[in-house]
Design a protein around this motif. Structure first.
Motif, mmCIF file in Angstrom:
data_model
loop_
_atom_site.group_PDB
_atom_site.id
_atom_site.type_symbol
_atom_site.label_atom_id
_atom_site.label_comp_id
_atom_site.label_asym_id
_atom_site.label_seq_id
_atom_site.Cartn_x
_atom_site.Cartn_y
_atom_site.Cartn_z
ATOM 1 N N LYS A 1 0.810 -1.224 0.000
ATOM 2 C CA LYS A 1 0.000 0.000 0.000
ATOM 3 C C LYS A 1 0.839 1.268 0.000
ATOM 4 O O LYS A 1 0.613 2.190 -0.793
ATOM 5 N N LYS A 2 1.833 1.359 0.866
ATOM 6 C CA LYS A 2 2.627 2.582 0.943
ATOM 7 C C LYS A 2 3.510 2.743 -0.281
ATOM 8 O O LYS A 2 3.750 3.869 -0.744
ATOM 9 N N LEU A 3 4.001 1.622 -0.825
ATOM 10 C CA LEU A 3 4.801 1.696 -2.046
ATOM 11 C C LEU A 3 3.964 2.216 -3.208
ATOM 12 O O LEU A 3 4.421 3.037 -4.012
ATOM 13 N N ALA A 4 2.712 1.733 -3.289
ATOM 14 C CA ALA A 4 1.816 2.210 -4.345
ATOM 15 C C ALA A 4 1.568 3.711 -4.194
ATOM 16 O O ALA A 4 1.535 4.451 -5.196
ATOM 17 N N ALA A 5 1.427 4.174 -2.949
ATOM 18 C CA ALA A 5 1.213 5.604 -2.726
ATOM 19 C C ALA A 5 2.442 6.415 -3.130
ATOM 20 O O ALA A 5 2.319 7.502 -3.715
ATOM 21 N N MET A 6 3.622 5.889 -2.826
ATOM 22 C CA MET A 6 4.852 6.589 -3.196
ATOM 23 C C MET A 6 4.983 6.723 -4.714
ATOM 24 O O MET A 6 5.436 7.755 -5.223
ATOM 25 N N LEU A 7 4.581 5.684 -5.430
ATOM 26 C CA LEU A 7 4.703 5.678 -6.889
ATOM 27 C C LEU A 7 3.488 6.295 -7.571
ATOM 28 O O LEU A 7 3.468 6.430 -8.809
ATOM 29 N N GLY A 8 2.458 6.628 -6.795
ATOM 30 C CA GLY A 8 1.230 7.145 -7.382
ATOM 31 C C GLY A 8 0.547 6.128 -8.268
ATOM 32 O O GLY A 8 -0.102 6.484 -9.263
ATOM 33 N N ALA A 9 0.691 4.855 -7.922
ATOM 34 C CA ALA A 9 0.163 3.776 -8.763
ATOM 35 C C ALA A 9 -1.223 3.360 -8.307
ATOM 36 O O ALA A 9 -1.535 3.372 -7.113
ATOM 37 N N GLU A 10 -2.042 2.992 -9.259
ATOM 38 C CA GLU A 10 -3.383 2.490 -9.017
ATOM 39 C C GLU A 10 -3.574 1.197 -9.800
ATOM 40 O O GLU A 10 -2.759 0.872 -10.676
ATOM 41 N N PRO A 11 -4.631 0.420 -9.488
ATOM 42 C CA PRO A 11 -4.868 -0.804 -10.266
ATOM 43 C C PRO A 11 -4.894 -0.512 -11.764
ATOM 44 O O PRO A 11 -5.576 0.405 -12.225
ATOM 45 N N GLY A 12 -4.067 -1.272 -12.495
ATOM 46 C CA GLY A 12 -3.941 -1.070 -13.936
ATOM 47 C C GLY A 12 -2.756 -0.216 -14.329
ATOM 48 O O GLY A 12 -2.426 -0.129 -15.525
ATOM 49 N N SER A 13 -2.102 0.443 -13.366
ATOM 50 C CA SER A 13 -0.946 1.288 -13.685
ATOM 51 C C SER A 13 0.212 0.447 -14.199
ATOM 52 O O SER A 13 0.389 -0.714 -13.794
ATOM 53 N N ASP A 14 1.025 1.037 -15.074
ATOM 54 C CA ASP A 14 2.203 0.360 -15.619
ATOM 55 C C ASP A 14 3.444 0.814 -14.868
ATOM 56 O O ASP A 14 3.703 2.017 -14.728
ATOM 57 N N LEU A 15 4.209 -0.158 -14.384
ATOM 58 C CA LEU A 15 5.468 0.098 -13.691
ATOM 59 C C LEU A 15 6.583 -0.663 -14.407
ATOM 60 O O LEU A 15 6.324 -1.476 -15.296
ATOM 61 N N VAL A 16 7.818 -0.421 -14.003
ATOM 62 C CA VAL A 16 8.968 -1.135 -14.552
ATOM 63 C C VAL A 16 9.845 -1.578 -13.388
ATOM 64 O O VAL A 16 10.108 -0.784 -12.469
ATOM 65 N N THR A 17 10.271 -2.833 -13.408
ATOM 66 C CA THR A 17 11.191 -3.337 -12.384
ATOM 67 C C THR A 17 12.574 -3.531 -12.993
ATOM 68 O O THR A 17 12.712 -3.972 -14.139
ATOM 69 N N PHE A 18 13.615 -3.189 -12.223
ATOM 70 C CA PHE A 18 15.002 -3.330 -12.638
ATOM 71 C C PHE A 18 15.732 -4.182 -11.614
ATOM 72 O O PHE A 18 15.551 -3.997 -10.408
ATOM 73 N N THR A 19 16.581 -5.066 -12.074
ATOM 74 C CA THR A 19 17.414 -5.856 -11.172
ATOM 75 C C THR A 19 18.555 -6.466 -11.965
ATOM 76 O O THR A 19 18.653 -6.292 -13.194
ATOM 77 N N SER A 20 19.411 -7.197 -11.280
ATOM 78 C CA SER A 20 20.486 -7.950 -11.938
ATOM 79 C C SER A 20 20.082 -9.411 -12.002
ATOM 80 O O SER A 20 19.540 -9.967 -11.044
ATOM 81 N N THR A 21 20.346 -10.053 -13.133
ATOM 82 C CA THR A 21 20.077 -11.480 -13.254
ATOM 83 C C THR A 21 21.048 -12.259 -12.389
ATOM 84 O O THR A 21 21.999 -11.700 -11.820
ATOM 85 N N LEU A 22 20.816 -13.559 -12.280
ATOM 86 C CA LEU A 22 21.727 -14.392 -11.491
ATOM 87 C C LEU A 22 23.128 -14.399 -12.071
ATOM 88 O O LEU A 22 24.108 -14.652 -11.362
ATOM 89 N N ALA A 23 23.244 -14.097 -13.367
ATOM 90 C CA ALA A 23 24.554 -14.039 -14.019
ATOM 91 C C ALA A 23 25.200 -12.664 -13.880
ATOM 92 O O ALA A 23 26.325 -12.463 -14.340
ATOM 93 N N GLY A 24 24.489 -11.702 -13.292
ATOM 94 C CA GLY A 24 25.060 -10.389 -13.059
ATOM 95 C C GLY A 24 24.736 -9.348 -14.099
ATOM 96 O O GLY A 24 25.254 -8.224 -14.039
ATOM 97 N N GLN A 25 23.862 -9.651 -15.059
ATOM 98 C CA GLN A 25 23.490 -8.691 -16.095
ATOM 99 C C GLN A 25 22.265 -7.894 -15.658
ATOM 100 O O GLN A 25 21.413 -8.391 -14.922
#
Length: 406
Positions: free
Chosen positions: A154-178
């Motif tokens: 809930k608080k993360l959604a408020a921080m991002l201003g996201a609502e049901p149906g909103s489009d977000l993007v996640t970033f991370t490193s793969t297990l291989a480091g990419q």
């Protein structure tokens, strides 16, 4: 029977003093049992929160060493797709298992295109996750038909201003480091119940996290059992079966994995011990004081009984029964107080917000018959023992001196 009759007569004879002692015992008894009923409900709430709210289930299976080094080198502890299938074959032989849920954790950044912040997430099979997570009416679930959609705290959604149906993007490193990124659709927001995680948590489909980390496996398998199943017994059965199947694994219970539960339980157990010690001392001193005064007032009576042939043991038994009767009557009054207050507090529907919690919880007191009976027996025994000390001292007074006592 004679001892009980004499005990009741003497308690009534000194009814003011006896009443004060009865109230001390009753209040102490009620304090012990009300607190015991409160922490019983707290433990149940923490258990449900850990098993269903945190999704720890009953048992978690991982490759040996994962719980110590898995956060640093997760790629070393991944079960491949083939290994997951073989593990599933072994686990499905256990009729007590209700849910088998492969898990894969991920952390990184989540963005709405303008703002980025950190996230932690669990990748779970939607069907298994929805069966494992105990939730009330209206709380959200993962959607197996939407592999790119997840739940946002809930608080993360408020921080991002996201609502049901909103489009977000996640970033991370793969297990291989990419570096890797994936689009994410927000299904709904949910309250994790914990302030520490309500601003950073995601719940994602396992397939989504696998694509994000570029793997086809999972690092853990979480098991939820049918009601009434002994997790330790199943673990003892599973361990040799998995070893025979060629798996070198660690199997942890939810208690071993939930640090918060253990810390809270240790704290409340210590508080309960402290409270019980205080009540024990108050009851002990009240009984000793009441019966010591009674003994001093009845020295001539004791001398008369001794002159008529009653043994010292008989004198002690009279006062022991008197003390036990005083303790039992005080506990019976305490039972009435405990039940009345417990039911009243629960019916009042009071709420409070515990430390680190993000939402209020109901204040309720459980009535525990076993605890009531055990406390009654223990305090009656303590009262009887406390009465023996002044009685033994009086019984050893010489008969001549007792008869001449003023």
């Amino acid at each position: 029977m004679i001892a009980l009759t004499l005990a009741l007569r003497n308690l009534w004879k000194n009814r003011r003093r006896s009443l004060a002692t009865l109230l001390a015992i009753a209040i102490g008894f009620a304090a012990i049992n009300l607190f015991a009923g409160y922490i019983h409900n707290v433990y149940n709430g923490l258990r449900v929160s850990a098993m269903h709210g945190e999704g720890l289930g009953h048992l978690t299976i991982a490759k040996r060493g994962f719980f110590e080094e898995g956060s640093l080198k997760p790629e070393r502890f991944v079960f491949s797709r083939d290994e997951l299938a073989r593990l599933g074959n072994v686990l499905q032989q256990q009729t007590d298992i209700a849910v088998i849920s492969p898990r894969l954790s991920v952390s990184g950044l989540v963005s709405n295109g303008k703002l980025s912040t950190i996230f932690i997430a669990e990748g779970e099979d939607p069907d298994a996750a929805n069966r494992m997570w105990r939730r009330g009416i209206g709380l959200p679930k993962l959607d197996a038909a939407k592999p790119n959609a997840g739940l946002v705290s809930k608080k993360l959604a408020a921080m991002l201003g996201a609502e049901p149906g909103s489009d977000l993007v996640t970033f991370t490193s793969t297990l291989a480091g990419q570096t890797n990124a994936l689009d994410l659709e927000m299904l709904k927001a949910w309250d994790t119940g914990t302030a520490a995680t309500n601003d950073k948590s995601l719940r994602l489909p396992l397939s989504y996290v696998q694509r994000l980390l570029d793997t086809d496996g999972a690092t853990r398998i979480v098991l939820l059992f049918k009601d009434g199943t002994d997790a330790d017994a199943v673990r003892a059965t599973l361990a040799p079966q998995l070893k025979a199947a060629g798996f070198d694994v660690d199997i942890k219970t939810w208690v071993e994995l939930s640090n918060f539960y253990r810390q809270v339980k240790n704290l409340f157990d210590l508080i309960f011990l402290f409270l019980f010690s205080i009540v024990f001392i108050v009851v002990l001193m009240s009984i000793v004081n009441t019966l010591s005064m009674s003994v001093m007032e009845r020295v001539r009576e004791i001398g008369t009984l001794r002159a008529l042939g009653m043994r010292r043991r008989g004198i002690v038994s009279i006062f022991a029964v008197e003390g036990a009767t005083l303790g039992a009557l005080g506990c019976l009054i305490g039972i009435v107080i405990s039940v009345a207050l417990g039911m009243g507090i629960t019916a009042g529907q009071f709420t409070y917000t515990p430390p680190s919690s993000s939402s209020p919880v109901p204040l309720s007191i459980a009535i525990l018959p076993v605890t009531l009976a055990a406390t009654l027996a223990l305090l009656s025994l303590v009262s009887m023992i406390a009465a023996c000390w002044p009685a033994r001292r009086a019984a050893h007074i010489e008969i001549v001196d007792a008869l001449g006592h003023v």
